[in-house]
Design a protein around this motif. Sequence first.
Motif, short mmCIF file in Angstrom:
data_model
loop_
_atom_site.label_atom_id
_atom_site.label_comp_id
_atom_site.label_asym_id
_atom_site.label_seq_id
_atom_site.Cartn_x
_atom_site.Cartn_y
_atom_site.Cartn_z
N GLN B 127 -31.59 7.47 -0.35
CA GLN B 127 -31.93 8.05 -1.98
C GLN B 127 -32.70 6.83 -2.34
OE1 GLN B 127 -30.57 10.67 -2.57
NE2 GLN B 127 -29.38 10.80 -0.88
N PRO B 128 -33.58 7.23 -3.25
CA PRO B 128 -34.56 6.15 -3.84
C PRO B 128 -33.69 5.21 -5.21
CG PRO B 128 -35.06 8.34 -4.70
CD PRO B 128 -34.02 8.61 -3.77
N TYR B 129 -33.84 4.22 -5.21
CA TYR B 129 -33.58 3.32 -6.31
C TYR B 129 -34.53 2.40 -6.62
CZ TYR B 129 -29.83 0.69 -8.90
OH TYR B 129 -29.13 0.09 -9.88
N ALA B 217 -30.89 -2.60 -2.58
CA ALA B 217 -31.00 -1.33 -2.94
C ALA B 217 -32.37 -1.17 -3.52
CB ALA B 217 -30.15 -0.69 -3.88
N PRO B 218 -32.94 -1.87 -4.42
CA PRO B 218 -34.42 -1.45 -4.66
C PRO B 218 -35.48 -1.74 -3.60
CG PRO B 218 -33.37 -2.89 -6.29
CD PRO B 218 -32.56 -2.83 -5.10
N GLN B 221 -34.46 1.83 1.11
CA GLN B 221 -33.80 3.23 0.61
C GLN B 221 -32.12 3.00 0.74
OE1 GLN B 221 -36.11 5.09 -0.51
NE2 GLN B 221 -35.66 6.81 0.85
N VAL B 222 -31.49 3.38 -0.25
CA VAL B 222 -29.92 3.58 -0.33
C VAL B 222 -29.50 4.46 0.79
CG1 VAL B 222 -28.04 3.66 -1.67
CG2 VAL B 222 -30.13 2.94 -2.64
#
Lengths: 400, 295
Positions: B127-129, B217-218, B221-222
């Motif tokens: 997931q994007p962060y 995370a940033p 990818q998470v």
Amino acid sequence: MRKNIIASLAFLLAGSTAALADASDGKIKIGILNDQSGVYADFGGKSSYEAAKMAVEDFGGKVLDVPVEVVTADHQNKPDIASNIARQWYDTEQVDAIMELTTSSVALAVQAISKEKKKIDIVTGAATTELTGKQCSPYGFHWAYDTHSLAVGTGGALVKQGGDSWFFLTADYAFGYSLEENTANFVKENGGTVVGSVRHPLASTDFSSFLLQAQSSGAKVIGLANAGLDTSNAIKQASEFGIVQGGQRLAALLFTLAEVHGLGLEAAQGLTLTEGFYWNRDDESRAFAKRFFERTGKMPNMIHTGTYSAVLQYLKAVQKAGTDETEAVSKALHEMPVDDVFGRGGTVAANGRMIHDMYLLQVKKPADSKEPWDYFDVLDTIPGKDAYLDPAKSGCDLVK
Amino acid sequence: MTTIFGIPLAALFGQLLIGLINGSFYALLSLGLAVIFGLLRVINFAHGAQYMLGAFVAYLLLQYIGIGYWPALIVAPLIVGAFGALVERFLLSRLYNLDPLYGLLFTFGMALAIEGTFRYFYGASGQPYAPPALLTGGTNLGFMFLPNYRGWVVVVSLIVCIGTWLLIEKTKIGSYLRAATENSTLVQSFGINVPMLLTLTYGLGAALAAFAGVLAAPIYQVSPLMGSNIIIVVFAVVVVGGMGSIMGAIITGYVLGVAEGLTKVFYPEASNIVVFVIMAIVLLLRPAGLFGRDG
């Protein structure tokens, strides 16, 4: 107590294998072998298995009056594990054909085994043109896309837009080499140059060092000859290091709807990519995608739809041949035109390449996306004969 | 332009800095492992999963309650630390009297279960962060473009590493901890609640992993797989540094990060095995690790 449990477990296991051996006579069995837990798990993964089951259901669940069964396994991107599973499926579980086969190194290994055992394999997940080149098989088929079609699509579009010097970031195995080589050749044929390349291990998490080398090369285009999570990470980190702002362009050579979804439109917007299918193309594709979404919770990319098409065509070929004998089914697969939601007006060449149209797509800006999964603008349709290598030049000795 | 072995000096500096950034993650993660191993004698294979949990908690906080990066930097480690403490109290503590292998197997199994669960719900792509607005963009250092966020990662992880080392080596509670590992019966007889101390230690280790996860995370990818990708390298770092040596883990983390960064310039294909080559050499020459005490 513990002894009892073990004894009953042993009994259960013995019972189930015996049952398998009996039931597999008078049955068509298709194996979906791919990565279900690693970097390519969203690229194909469990959803490809669902797509295969959809094809069987759409065909009616039976062919030549015997039931069709789909089995699946996770090869973890390791050719040795995949080879073991393939041998076991062919030797003891009466699997008639193995399909999907994401990861080129795996696909090449399993195609060699299939050839040796005289069984059919239809590759939808892997990309290398070797499958229909020097390592082609009379019973092997390559269905959804390949590195040549990606080079023509994405590479061609960027060269046309003035991207005439390239630096490659390449996954360090068969697929990466093939994709880099195809794209580099294509760039050079069109008057461009390749200023350098760097090879990274499969499933790297940090690309900053490679990106820095690409940045300092001064190339106009950075070609990402990798796939899945690797490409997503590279794109994300490229934006961090100001690569696109610095005037260089990224070419995600193998990138599908699944990865765009994971990356998000914000980070992916503007990317050009090539796929053999886009769900929002027309009513037929939308109807298929809707059914697929209901089963998996996501929209299909070219791997999923390609797997659906491959299974469907295989069953049609068995029906036409009137038998599941490999030679006869292969002959039918080579002769029959492909016409389904994926391969419209497709034909199968002597080297096993299924030739069909490809789509040049661009990722939409977040503001332009009207509904969930509405990610692409279709820039161009690339006719199959341009997208795929002329079989006569493929190096496959089955082409006369 | 000045060059060393055919590599421009500027590029080399860039790679050194990148190595330092990656080293920050190795240091933070191996620090937590070293704390847990040093004080509990547990080989915490769930460390990668706890790192991944940290990133996912940050992602979920943002997604469902709208809690952004800065609060998440505190909240996510607290949540994961509390989860770790519960696991230690009710499950892991039952294994202390058995062979250390049981702890290893238990944490390994837990890691597989956690990762499998997240993979089932979120897939492998991740997931994007987005990085916090304050730290987006970058600074041109002349020899390279340094994203501000990465600069922040180096600074904050150094502070946390040194802070943890001070906590354990220089404070009273740290001395209790160290004493409890030497002779827990004796320390208990002085009226100190040793089981509670161990629970807190495991919670701290898990929280450190989660903190690294939020930091990561940033950048990455998470993804449910992010932990298993990094954990093996981190184990190598701990082994090279000397099992249980806290300062050793920190220094080795940075050094191996830099070594890996340099390999990416000179021979990229070997970049994911260079850490293990170094580990093999160190084990041959100094089996207790660079900073470990012999015997």
